[in-house]
Scaffold this active site. Sequence first.
Site, PDB file in Angstrom:
ATOM      1  N   LYS A 200       0.871  -1.178   0.000  1.00 34.99           N
ATOM      2  CA  LYS A 200       0.000   0.000   0.000  1.00 34.99           C
ATOM      3  C   LYS A 200       0.899   1.215   0.000  1.00 34.99           C
ATOM      4  CE  LYS A 200      -3.529   2.172   3.007  1.00 34.99           C
ATOM      5  NZ  LYS A 200      -3.901   2.316   4.433  1.00 34.99           N
ATOM      6  N   HIS A 219      -5.875   1.714  14.733  1.00 38.04           N
ATOM      7  CA  HIS A 219      -6.228   0.354  14.313  1.00 38.04           C
ATOM      8  C   HIS A 219      -5.050  -0.570  14.586  1.00 38.04           C
ATOM      9  CE1 HIS A 219      -3.769   1.827  11.020  1.00 38.04           C
ATOM     10  NE2 HIS A 219      -3.549   0.564  10.670  1.00 38.04           N
ATOM     11  N   ASP A 221      -3.188  -3.859  12.457  1.00 38.56           N
ATOM     12  CA  ASP A 221      -3.226  -4.409  11.091  1.00 38.56           C
ATOM     13  C   ASP A 221      -3.779  -5.835  11.131  1.00 38.56           C
ATOM     14  OD1 ASP A 221      -2.129  -2.036  10.242  1.00 38.56           O
ATOM     15  OD2 ASP A 221      -0.172  -2.858   9.721  1.00 38.56           O
ATOM     16  N   HIS A 275      -2.030   1.529  16.304  1.00 37.93           N
ATOM     17  CA  HIS A 275      -1.287   2.653  15.732  1.00 37.93           C
ATOM     18  C   HIS A 275      -2.206   3.527  14.880  1.00 37.93           C
ATOM     19  CE1 HIS A 275      -1.062  -0.683  12.848  1.00 37.93           C
ATOM     20  NE2 HIS A 275      -0.927   0.213  11.888  1.00 37.93           N
TER      21      HIS A 275
HETATM   22  C1  OGA Z   1      -1.679   1.557   7.541  1.00 36.09           C
HETATM   23  C2  OGA Z   1      -0.905   2.354   8.506  1.00 36.09           C
HETATM   24  C3  OGA Z   1       0.708   4.064   8.998  1.00 36.09           C
HETATM   25  C4  OGA Z   1       1.616   5.032   8.338  1.00 36.09           C
HETATM   26  O1  OGA Z   1      -1.750   1.967   6.364  1.00 36.09           O
HETATM   27  O2  OGA Z   1      -2.177   0.483   7.959  1.00 36.09           O
HETATM   28  O3  OGA Z   1      -0.967   2.043   9.664  1.00 36.09           O
HETATM   29  O4  OGA Z   1       2.651   5.318   8.932  1.00 36.09           O
HETATM   30  N1  OGA Z   1      -0.136   3.377   8.081  1.00 36.09           N
HETATM   31  O5  OGA Z   1       1.312   5.501   7.250  1.00 36.09           O
HETATM   32 NI    NI Z   2      -1.638   0.013   9.926  1.00 34.71          NI
END
Ligand code: OGA
Ligand code: NI
Length: 336
Positions: A200, A219, A221, A275
Amino acid sequence: MEVDTVQCVASVSKDANTIPAEFIRSVNEQPGVTTFHGPGPEIPLIDLANTNRDQIIDEIVKASREWGIFQVMNHGIPPVVIQDLQRVGKKFFELPQEEKEKVAMVPGRLEGYGSRLTNKQQGTKNWVDFLFHNIWPQSQINHAFWPDNPPDYRHVNEEYTKYMVPLVDQLLEYLSLGLRLDANVLKEASGGDNLRFLLKINYYPPCPCPDLALGVPAHTDMSAITLLVPNEVQGLQVFKDDHWINARYIPNAIIVHIGDQIEILSNGNYKGVLHRSTVTKDETRISWPVFCEPPEDMVVGPLPQFVSDEIPAKYKAKKYKDYQYCKLNKIGVMLN
Ligand code: OGA
Ligand code: NI
């Protein structure tokens, strides 16, 4: 396919000192009032080049029990490979909208470029756009969702994957050994060679009101494990001892999140980290998490080694796709 994006909202609200109301968090979530400032503990940093392997394992175990997150350095991914990944991802998001929309997410699919703005779902909106596509195994790759532009996007992502796959193997081995399991147990229990790597890119444009909005709200993961590279702009926060603390940016380090599936397999011995990410007034933050996930039909539950009369299973065994469905619909996954 047209996409509503935060990038577009951000360019409109750039010179205003406000943001649309649907991005404003409730007070108990607002980073301006909930971020911990001041001296405190830092996310553990682990040197994978340490010649004392038992020490690496001890550090990983301690971090995964107490934090659910750690950073690794000397992990074997050359800095230039990480910098290239960052360069082509940034370039993609800087392309004209219609070019990006060539890889737009289509309803019902998990891959592609988009944002959650178009979702019918109620609730506060996230100050982030994203691109998702699988990078491993080969059979899961659909190049329809990989940008053609910049032209070296594909090559650079293939290079990154080449180093990412063995690094994940190594981490899962250390995590297994740290629980006195055979080295291959956690990898096999999360899909073996069918463990899926979903990349992502989070793109967080500058936000006029960074104290009121969030990029990604709190959330854990769903993955087994997540490996994340950020750019140099501060934004990742983790919840530790009742405080939201900032992750320190360490150039070329990789941030490792324990995901829900490893927490479940270990029956809570390791824990997934709560996080979130914040945004910034004048800078664009970008991050590149890779979610390592079991195949959809794989059943994941506490390993028998961690369940006994004294220590019952804390989680139900579920197919990964059912776990995803339940979590996305907020049905409890704990036993009660
Ligand atoms: C996520 C996430 C955190 C970030 O996309 O699941 O926790 O540092 N991203 O972008
Ligand atoms: Ni995340």
